[in-house]
Design a protein around this motif. Structure first.
Motif, PDB file in Angstrom:
ATOM      1  N   ASN A 115       0.834  -1.199   0.000  1.00 36.25           N
ATOM      2  CA  ASN A 115       0.000   0.000   0.000  1.00 36.25           C
ATOM      3  C   ASN A 115       0.873   1.255   0.000  1.00 36.25           C
ATOM      4  OD1 ASN A 115      -2.382   1.507   0.086  1.00 36.25           O
ATOM      5  ND2 ASN A 115      -2.322   1.614   2.326  1.00 36.25           N
ATOM      6  N   PRO A 116       1.618   1.479  -1.075  1.00 39.35           N
ATOM      7  CA  PRO A 116       2.495   2.646  -1.124  1.00 39.35           C
ATOM      8  C   PRO A 116       1.699   3.945  -1.179  1.00 39.35           C
ATOM      9  CG  PRO A 116       2.398   1.609  -3.272  1.00 39.35           C
ATOM     10  CD  PRO A 116       1.664   0.692  -2.322  1.00 39.35           C
ATOM     11  N   ALA A 117       2.249   4.983  -0.614  1.00 37.24           N
ATOM     12  CA  ALA A 117       1.590   6.288  -0.598  1.00 37.24           C
ATOM     13  C   ALA A 117       1.924   7.042  -1.880  1.00 37.24           C
ATOM     14  CB  ALA A 117       2.015   7.077   0.633  1.00 37.24           C
ATOM     15  N   PHE A 118       1.466   6.488  -3.009  1.00 39.01           N
ATOM     16  CA  PHE A 118       1.596   7.164  -4.291  1.00 39.01           C
ATOM     17  C   PHE A 118       0.329   7.961  -4.541  1.00 39.01           C
ATOM     18  CE2 PHE A 118       4.009   3.193  -5.978  1.00 39.01           C
ATOM     19  CZ  PHE A 118       5.163   3.595  -5.337  1.00 39.01           C
ATOM     20  N   ALA A 119       0.463   9.035  -5.314  1.00 41.08           N
ATOM     21  CA  ALA A 119      -0.747   9.715  -5.796  1.00 41.08           C
ATOM     22  C   ALA A 119      -1.423   8.806  -6.815  1.00 41.08           C
ATOM     23  CB  ALA A 119      -0.375  11.046  -6.435  1.00 41.08           C
ATOM     24  N   GLY A 120      -2.712   9.059  -7.096  1.00 37.57           N
ATOM     25  CA  GLY A 120      -3.460   8.218  -8.026  1.00 37.57           C
ATOM     26  C   GLY A 120      -2.738   8.075  -9.359  1.00 37.57           C
ATOM     27  N   ALA A 121      -2.627   6.855  -9.848  1.00 39.75           N
ATOM     28  CA  ALA A 121      -1.838   6.590 -11.050  1.00 39.75           C
ATOM     29  C   ALA A 121      -2.436   7.195 -12.306  1.00 39.75           C
ATOM     30  CB  ALA A 121      -1.665   5.083 -11.234  1.00 39.75           C
ATOM     31  N   ARG A 122      -3.701   7.565 -12.264  1.00 42.19           N
ATOM     32  CA  ARG A 122      -4.304   8.148 -13.458  1.00 42.19           C
ATOM     33  C   ARG A 122      -4.165   9.667 -13.486  1.00 42.19           C
ATOM     34  NH1 ARG A 122      -9.589   4.631 -15.166  1.00 42.19           N
ATOM     35  NH2 ARG A 122      -8.918   2.648 -14.306  1.00 42.19           N
ATOM     36  N   LYS A 123      -3.523  10.207 -12.447  1.00 39.17           N
ATOM     37  CA  LYS A 123      -3.310  11.649 -12.418  1.00 39.17           C
ATOM     38  C   LYS A 123      -2.347  12.052 -13.524  1.00 39.17           C
ATOM     39  CE  LYS A 123      -1.434  15.251  -9.383  1.00 39.17           C
ATOM     40  NZ  LYS A 123      -0.799  15.522  -8.075  1.00 39.17           N
ATOM     41  N   GLU A 124      -2.686  13.113 -14.244  1.00 41.34           N
ATOM     42  CA  GLU A 124      -1.797  13.601 -15.300  1.00 41.34           C
ATOM     43  C   GLU A 124      -0.534  14.172 -14.677  1.00 41.34           C
ATOM     44  OE1 GLU A 124      -0.550  13.814 -18.826  1.00 41.34           O
ATOM     45  OE2 GLU A 124      -2.726  13.801 -18.927  1.00 41.34           O
ATOM     46  N   MET A 125       0.601  13.698 -15.095  1.00 41.84           N
ATOM     47  CA  MET A 125       1.869  14.182 -14.573  1.00 41.84           C
ATOM     48  C   MET A 125       2.330  15.347 -15.433  1.00 41.84           C
ATOM     49  SD  MET A 125       4.031  13.792 -12.134  1.00 41.84           S
ATOM     50  CE  MET A 125       3.181  12.329 -11.501  1.00 41.84           C
ATOM     51  N   PRO A 126       2.553  16.502 -14.840  1.00 43.43           N
ATOM     52  CA  PRO A 126       2.967  17.663 -15.645  1.00 43.43           C
ATOM     53  C   PRO A 126       4.232  17.370 -16.450  1.00 43.43           C
ATOM     54  CG  PRO A 126       2.421  18.327 -13.397  1.00 43.43           C
ATOM     55  CD  PRO A 126       2.434  16.826 -13.410  1.00 43.43           C
TER      56      PRO A 126
END
Length: 347
Positions: free
Chosen positions: A316-327
């Protein structure tokens, strides 16, 4: 420190024979093992009594499950970033040497082959898989990228299979490893000992053909059109969206895998695989990979990804949502030349 018995290096007949010898650790590649292999390759390259290199591993479970992630994590966690940067820089030079090795380099990729294991096998001239082979580049799940020249290899897979394997970390068997360009020949595992004996006796790579067979059917060729349709999308969120519209089990699994990945790792992997298609040599891809890994502890998700997957194993890594657009600026920052300039890798 010394590699000691973790890698066995000897000349048999006219063959330089390297055996990874950490079966309890799935033959994970330590820094000392990598450097011992590099020295042996330098010696064997220049030795007129050696006509071929053969690399295999002890045990039937893994050829090499990757680099020694625990050492990278433990040093990085204390703020010592130099160890990991040195590890990666020197390992990448080893990968480039394997790709450019002037004599036949035969890799027996029997069992699990991941990460650093890909780096010491899939750049060789003769790459053999078995029914026990399970190959993957799952680095996005731990905040890394498919390195050790992985972006170069993925970029040369048919259609958009490179993006698919790099972003999802999907595990593939023998037929798919051959289809994707990570291997050349299938040899049933019960023929490996006889094959090794023949190679040591003859130092003739053409003798591999006598032991080859047709591998069990794979999946990649069957879903290649769907992979191409989804993974040609311009961004990770767009790829996930395209997959979500497909009524196929593989597509659903791919979306879930992407959702588990580090957003910055995913975005950079997509950029790097596509950039590697224009590279003239694996050295160019390795230099770009080093740009990312040199920053992945301070500015990426590597420490948190390893904690969740390997140390605490809470998945359960504390990553932001993987579908978030990365600038785009964030991706460019991770892939900019590192302080002190790019690493030197002989072409």
């Amino acid at each position: 420190m010394s590699a000691g018995d973790d890698i066995l290096l000897r000349v048999e007949g006219r063959v330089g024979h390297a055996t990874l010898n950490r079966p309890r650790a799935l033959n994970a590649l330590s820094y000392d093992m990598a450097m011992a292999l590099e020295k042996a390759l330098d010696d064997w390259r220049d030795d007129p009594a050696v006509d071929m290199v053969l690399i295999d591993a002890e045990g039937d479970k893994a050829f090499c499950a990757g680099g020694d992630i625990n050492a990278l994590y433990s040093t990085g966690k204390t703020g010592n970033l130099d160890y990991a940067r040195t590890f990666w820089a020197d390992e990448y030079r080893l990968n480039a040497k394997i790709a450019a090795f002037p004599k036949p380099y035969v890799a027996l990729m029997d069992g699990i082959v991941m990460g650093g294991g890909v780096g010491v096998s899939a750049h060789g001239s003769h790459r053999i898989v078995t029914e026990r082979t399970m190959l993957a580049m799952p680095e996005c799940g731990i905040g890394l990228i498919p390195d050790v020249g992985g972006t170069w290899l993925l970029a040369r897979a048919p259609s958009r299979i490179g993006e698919y394997l790099g972003l999802t970390g999907t595990r593939i068997g023998a037929a798919d490893a051959i289809h994707a360009g990570f291997a050349d020949t299938f040899v049933p595992s019960d023929r490996l000992e006889a094959l090794k004996a023949r190679l040591v006796t003859t130092a003739d790579a053409s003798s591999i053909a006598a032991f080859a067979a047709e591998p069990p059917e794979g999946e990649l060729a069957l879903i290649e059109n769907g992979i191409g349709a989804a993974f040609s999308s311009p961004s990770v969120p767009d790829i996930a969206g395209a997959l979500g519209k497909m009524d196929a089990e593989w597509a659903g699994k791919a979306v879930k895998a992407i959702d588990r990945g580090s957003p910055i790792s995913l975005a950079c992997t997509l950029e790097m695989v596509r950039a590697a298609r224009e590279d003239a040599s694996v050295a160019e891809s390795l230099k770009r990979e080093y740009r990312f890994v040199s920053r992945c502890m301070e500015d990426g998700d590597f420490i948190e990804g390893v904690r969740a997957a390997i140390i605490d194993k809470d998945r359960n890594p504390a990553f932001a949502g993987a579908r978030k657009e990365m600038p785009a600026e964030r991706v460019a920052q991770m892939l900019a030349p590192p302080p002190g300039g790019d690493i030197e890798i002989p072409v």
